[in-house]
Scaffold this active site. Structure first.
Site, PDB file in Angstrom:
ATOM      1  N   ASP A 285       0.850  -1.199   0.000  1.00  9.58           N
ATOM      2  CA  ASP A 285       0.000   0.000   0.000  1.00  9.58           C
ATOM      3  C   ASP A 285       0.882   1.245   0.000  1.00  9.58           C
ATOM      4  O   ASP A 285       2.025   1.215   0.461  1.00  9.58           O
ATOM      5  CB  ASP A 285      -0.912   0.011   1.243  1.00  9.58           C
ATOM      6  CG  ASP A 285      -2.167   0.855   1.047  1.00  9.58           C
ATOM      7  OD1 ASP A 285      -3.251   0.268   0.870  1.00  9.58           O
ATOM      8  OD2 ASP A 285      -2.061   2.105   1.062  1.00  9.58           O
TER       9      ASP A 285
ATOM     10  N   ASN B 104      -5.748  -4.518  -6.365  1.00  8.94           N
ATOM     11  CA  ASN B 104      -6.951  -3.919  -5.787  1.00  8.94           C
ATOM     12  C   ASN B 104      -6.838  -2.421  -5.536  1.00  8.94           C
ATOM     13  O   ASN B 104      -7.862  -1.737  -5.495  1.00  8.94           O
ATOM     14  CB  ASN B 104      -7.246  -4.680  -4.478  1.00  8.94           C
ATOM     15  CG  ASN B 104      -8.153  -3.910  -3.549  1.00  8.94           C
ATOM     16  OD1 ASN B 104      -9.370  -3.920  -3.722  1.00  8.94           O
ATOM     17  ND2 ASN B 104      -7.577  -3.224  -2.566  1.00  8.94           N
TER      18      ASN B 104
ATOM     19  N   TYR C 174     -12.845   7.063 -13.970  1.00  7.43           N
ATOM     20  CA  TYR C 174     -13.006   5.839 -13.173  1.00  7.43           C
ATOM     21  C   TYR C 174     -13.721   4.763 -13.992  1.00  7.43           C
ATOM     22  O   TYR C 174     -13.273   3.615 -14.064  1.00  7.43           O
ATOM     23  CB  TYR C 174     -13.796   6.178 -11.901  1.00  7.43           C
ATOM     24  CG  TYR C 174     -13.922   5.031 -10.918  1.00  7.43           C
ATOM     25  CD1 TYR C 174     -12.922   4.780  -9.980  1.00  7.43           C
ATOM     26  CD2 TYR C 174     -15.040   4.193 -10.911  1.00  7.43           C
ATOM     27  CE1 TYR C 174     -13.029   3.731  -9.073  1.00  7.43           C
ATOM     28  CE2 TYR C 174     -15.158   3.150 -10.012  1.00  7.43           C
ATOM     29  CZ  TYR C 174     -14.154   2.922  -9.094  1.00  7.43           C
ATOM     30  OH  TYR C 174     -14.261   1.876  -8.199  1.00  7.43           O
TER      31      TYR C 174
ATOM     32  N   LYS D 141     -12.083   1.227 -15.120  1.00  5.76           N
ATOM     33  CA  LYS D 141     -12.613  -0.070 -14.671  1.00  5.76           C
ATOM     34  C   LYS D 141     -13.048  -0.925 -15.857  1.00  5.76           C
ATOM     35  O   LYS D 141     -12.887  -2.150 -15.836  1.00  5.76           O
ATOM     36  CB  LYS D 141     -13.754   0.144 -13.674  1.00  5.76           C
ATOM     37  CG  LYS D 141     -13.296   0.764 -12.346  1.00  5.76           C
ATOM     38  CD  LYS D 141     -12.226  -0.070 -11.642  1.00  5.76           C
ATOM     39  CE  LYS D 141     -11.888   0.461 -10.246  1.00  5.76           C
ATOM     40  NZ  LYS D 141     -10.845  -0.334  -9.589  1.00  5.76           N
TER      41      LYS D 141
ATOM     42  N   ILE E 142     -19.632  -0.272  -1.974  1.00  3.97           N
ATOM     43  CA  ILE E 142     -19.211  -0.946  -0.746  1.00  3.97           C
ATOM     44  C   ILE E 142     -18.839   0.125   0.263  1.00  3.97           C
ATOM     45  O   ILE E 142     -18.122   1.087  -0.092  1.00  3.97           O
ATOM     46  CB  ILE E 142     -17.969  -1.843  -1.022  1.00  3.97           C
ATOM     47  CG1 ILE E 142     -18.195  -2.763  -2.243  1.00  3.97           C
ATOM     48  CG2 ILE E 142     -17.595  -2.659   0.216  1.00  3.97           C
ATOM     49  CD1 ILE E 142     -19.349  -3.723  -2.148  1.00  3.97           C
TER      50      ILE E 142
ATOM     51  N   THR F 151     -16.691   1.758   2.353  1.00  2.00           N
ATOM     52  CA  THR F 151     -15.260   1.795   2.693  1.00  2.00           C
ATOM     53  C   THR F 151     -14.835   3.262   2.743  1.00  2.00           C
ATOM     54  O   THR F 151     -15.577   4.138   2.294  1.00  2.00           O
ATOM     55  CB  THR F 151     -14.393   1.109   1.605  1.00  2.00           C
ATOM     56  OG1 THR F 151     -14.435   1.928   0.423  1.00  2.00           O
ATOM     57  CG2 THR F 151     -14.852  -0.291   1.274  1.00  2.00           C
TER      58      THR F 151
HETATM   59  N1  LIG Z   1     -15.847   1.069  -2.230  1.00  2.00           N
HETATM   60  C1  LIG Z   1     -16.558   0.851  -3.303  1.00  2.00           C
HETATM   61  O1  LIG Z   1     -17.754   1.177  -3.392  1.00  2.00           O
HETATM   62  C2  LIG Z   1     -15.953   0.135  -4.477  1.00  2.00           C
HETATM   63  C3  LIG Z   1     -16.803  -0.348  -5.468  1.00  2.00           C
HETATM   64  C4  LIG Z   1     -16.283  -0.991  -6.567  1.00  2.00           C
HETATM   65  C5  LIG Z   1     -14.919  -1.145  -6.687  1.00  2.00           C
HETATM   66  N2  LIG Z   1     -14.102  -0.654  -5.716  1.00  2.00           N
HETATM   67  C6  LIG Z   1     -12.662  -0.837  -5.928  1.00  2.00           C
HETATM   68  O2  LIG Z   1     -12.113  -1.585  -4.876  1.00  2.00           O
HETATM   69  C7  LIG Z   1     -10.745  -1.218  -4.696  1.00  2.00           C
HETATM   70  C8  LIG Z   1     -10.494  -0.909  -3.233  1.00  2.00           C
HETATM   71  O3  LIG Z   1     -11.307   0.178  -2.866  1.00  2.00           O
HETATM   72  P1  LIG Z   1     -11.771   0.462  -1.370  1.00  2.00           P
HETATM   73  O4  LIG Z   1     -13.184   0.884  -1.461  1.00  2.00           O
HETATM   74  O5  LIG Z   1     -11.380  -0.652  -0.479  1.00  2.00           O
HETATM   75  O6  LIG Z   1     -10.902   1.767  -1.095  1.00  2.00           O
HETATM   76  P2  LIG Z   1     -10.076   2.265   0.179  1.00  2.00           P
HETATM   77  O7  LIG Z   1      -9.829   3.713  -0.074  1.00  2.00           O
HETATM   78  O8  LIG Z   1     -10.687   1.825   1.450  1.00  2.00           O
HETATM   79  O9  LIG Z   1      -8.705   1.462   0.003  1.00  2.00           O
HETATM   80  C9  LIG Z   1      -7.866   1.686  -1.088  1.00  2.00           C
HETATM   81  C10 LIG Z   1      -6.433   1.461  -0.639  1.00  2.00           C
HETATM   82  O10 LIG Z   1      -5.607   1.679  -1.792  1.00  2.00           O
HETATM   83  C11 LIG Z   1      -4.488   2.444  -1.387  1.00  2.00           C
HETATM   84  N3  LIG Z   1      -3.968   3.199  -2.514  1.00  2.00           N
HETATM   85  C12 LIG Z   1      -4.534   4.272  -3.132  1.00  2.00           C
HETATM   86  N4  LIG Z   1      -3.716   4.707  -4.094  1.00  2.00           N
HETATM   87  C13 LIG Z   1      -2.629   3.892  -4.083  1.00  2.00           C
HETATM   88  C14 LIG Z   1      -1.437   3.848  -4.831  1.00  2.00           C
HETATM   89  N5  LIG Z   1      -1.173   4.751  -5.784  1.00  2.00           N
HETATM   90  N6  LIG Z   1      -0.543   2.871  -4.572  1.00  2.00           N
HETATM   91  C15 LIG Z   1      -0.791   1.970  -3.590  1.00  2.00           C
HETATM   92  N7  LIG Z   1      -1.879   1.972  -2.837  1.00  2.00           N
HETATM   93  C16 LIG Z   1      -2.791   2.926  -3.082  1.00  2.00           C
HETATM   94  C17 LIG Z   1      -5.002   3.365  -0.290  1.00  2.00           C
HETATM   95  O11 LIG Z   1      -3.943   3.837   0.536  1.00  2.00           O
HETATM   96  C18 LIG Z   1      -5.965   2.457   0.443  1.00  2.00           C
HETATM   97  O12 LIG Z   1      -5.337   1.762   1.496  1.00  2.00           O
HETATM   98  C19 LIG Z   1     -10.491  -0.037  -5.643  1.00  2.00           C
HETATM   99  O13 LIG Z   1      -9.875  -0.507  -6.826  1.00  2.00           O
HETATM  100  C20 LIG Z   1     -11.885   0.472  -5.932  1.00  2.00           C
HETATM  101  O14 LIG Z   1     -11.968   1.123  -7.180  1.00  2.00           O
HETATM  102  C21 LIG Z   1     -14.576  -0.031  -4.615  1.00  2.00           C
END
Ligand SMILES: NC(=O)c1ccc[n+]([C@@H]2O[C@H](COP(=O)([O-])OP(=O)(O)OC[C@H]3O[C@@H](n4cnc5c(N)ncnc54)[C@H](O)[C@@H]3O)[C@@H](O)[C@H]2O)c1
Length: 251
Positions: A38, A91, A157, A161, A190, A192
């Site tokens: 991360d 991720n 975005y 995706k 989700i 988060t």
């Molecule tokens: N939360 C949602 O609704 C949702 C829905 C669909 C898809 N997603 C996808 O799921 C994945 C995780 O999202 P989340 O909701 O858990 O987000 P989150 O913000 O809780 O976690 C994302 C993590 O990625 C890290 N990060 C960000 N940029 C980075 C970089 N350049 N290098 C390394 N680490 C980096 C952040 O520090 C964080 O710990 C993402 O790809 C997001 O697009 C999320």
């Protein structure tokens, strides 16, 4: 809990928070040695501490997934630390600013594409040689329901995706006969920190209403699908895109 990932080494990006954290914790609980990669090393170390306190094995590494050399070093760290690589979950991601296409600056566009799409290519480029050395393995790329659906004011975005889904399919075909399975996961909304950051609010009633189930998903629900796809139970599943969305895309 079954230790069906015993002996496997897993590399999870964006594992310091949200979905990645849940994936890392579930993998470790089922016996994998997990590298928590991360941007935020301190937060990643906290996840590692929690995994170790629960009896698992994990190590944290700092990486900006938008920088190919850093990704290469982080994957090397995984192999150097645990001797091999068998599983990868690409991720890490960001949401980007919310505005329509013509209002996006080139810099805003490039930042999202770099972190949400280019990063998956960089990760695969480093992971695949290591997976081949291990005799094969499994990869999950974290897409979104916006990997097939559109959404207002999220051009970079949504495009990224969709790209992740395409990259997953193309790469799965390339390596299908060499023992590497790749799949994409498409979560609905989700709850988060990413969602909190993007909406600047914790009132998600409007988003909940977009899902036939009438609620948001949890990181653990996304992790459960991800682990299934990484597991031997999914041995004939590759190159496909799997939703965990409370019915969002069924409408
Ligand atoms: N939360 C949602 O609704 C949702 C829905 C669909 C898809 N997603 C996808 O799921 C994945 C995780 O999202 P989340 O909701 O858990 O987000 P989150 O913000 O809780 O976690 C994302 C993590 O990625 C890290 N990060 C960000 N940029 C980075 C970089 N350049 N290098 C390394 N680490 C980096 C952040 O520090 C964080 O710990 C993402 O790809 C997001 O697009 C999320």
């Amino acid at each position: 809990m079954a230790k069906d990932f015993e002996g496997k080494v897993a590399f999870v990006t964006g594992a310091a928070s949200g979905i990645g954290e849940a994936v890392a914790k579930q993998l470790a609980a089922r016996g994998a040695k997990v590298v928590v990669a991360d941007l935020k090393l301190e937060a990643g170390q906290k996840v590692v501490d929690a995994i170790v306190a629960a009896g698992g094995t994990a190590a944290a590494v700092a990486v900006d997934v938008g920088q190919p050399e850093q990704v290469e070093q982080a994957v090397k760290f995984a192999v150097d630390t645990y001797g091999a690589l068998h599983l990868a979950v690409n991720n890490a991601g960001i949401g980007g600013v919310a505005k329509p296409t013509a209002d996006y600056t080139v810099e805003e566009w490039r930042k999202v594409v770099q972190i949400d799409l280019d990063s998956v290519f960089y990760s695969l480029k480093s992971e695949i040689p290591a997976l081949l050395k291990s005799g094969g393995g499994a990869v999950v790329n974290m897409a979104s329901i916006l990997g097939t659906n559109g959404f207002a004011s999220a051009p970079a975005y949504v495009s990224s995706k969709h790209g992740v889904v395409g990259l997953t399919k193309a790469t799965a075909i390339d390596y299908a006969r060499q023992g590497i399975r790749l799949n994409a996961v498409g979560p609905g909304f989700i709850e988060t920190p990413l969602l909190n950051g993007n909406t600047g609010s914790s009132n998600f009633d409007a988003l909940k209403a977009l899902h036939p189930m009438g609620r948001l998903g949890t990181s653990d629900e996304v992790a459960a699908l991800t682990l299934f796809l990484l597991s031997d139970a999914a041995s004939f599943i590759t190159g496909s895109y799997h939703l965990v969305d409370g019915g969002y895309a069924a409408q």
